[in-house]
Design an enzyme around this catalytic site. Sequence first.
Site, mmCIF file in Angstrom:
data_model
loop_
_atom_site.group_PDB
_atom_site.id
_atom_site.type_symbol
_atom_site.label_atom_id
_atom_site.label_comp_id
_atom_site.label_asym_id
_atom_site.label_seq_id
_atom_site.Cartn_x
_atom_site.Cartn_y
_atom_site.Cartn_z
ATOM 1 N N CYS A 57 62.639 81.235 61.579
ATOM 2 C CA CYS A 57 62.188 81.021 59.519
ATOM 3 C C CYS A 57 62.043 82.980 59.094
ATOM 4 O O CYS A 57 61.907 84.543 59.832
ATOM 5 C CB CYS A 57 60.959 80.402 59.659
ATOM 6 S SG CYS A 57 60.269 80.511 57.552
ATOM 7 N N GLY A 58 61.969 83.313 57.822
ATOM 8 C CA GLY A 58 61.727 84.896 57.288
ATOM 9 C C GLY A 58 60.413 85.269 57.463
ATOM 10 O O GLY A 58 60.264 86.412 57.646
#
Length: 161
Positions: free
Chosen positions: A37-38
């Site tokens: 995930c970012g």
Amino acid sequence: MSPDLRNIPCLTLDGQHKTLGEFAGKVLLVVNTASQCGFTPQYKGLEELWQRYRGRGLMVLGFPCNQFGNQEPGDTLDIAQFCEAKFGVSFPVFRKVDVNGELAHPLFVKLKHKAPGLLGSERIKWNFTKFLVSRDGSQVKRFAPITKPAALEAAIEEMLG
């Protein structure tokens, strides 16, 4: 810790059965996590909070979730190796769970009810939503995925007393 949280069963990455009652008297920071995930670099900030405040009674608890963009596709071993090798995670990380829907883990059902999100929605919108739970479980504060772990320090300090 309130009875509705105390008896919730959880399974650690290494297969240990736990209940939140084992963390009674601690302030809990519960986070739904993901490896791709970012927001994944927040693992570093979560580990820093854990190191800084665990002696005063903070428990950081990570719950990997694959419900958002298939960002936690790995199995238990993949998750464990990633957390340790990439971010040096030493706080407890549990088996992958759902946080929304019919199969949502009971912990997240309770937390979402106690601390709804924007406009009263109980649904978790993305990875790295954070719930800060007081020592007795009576207070739950919810923080958005974009909120960096370091930004939680004042709230943690307040709950630690």
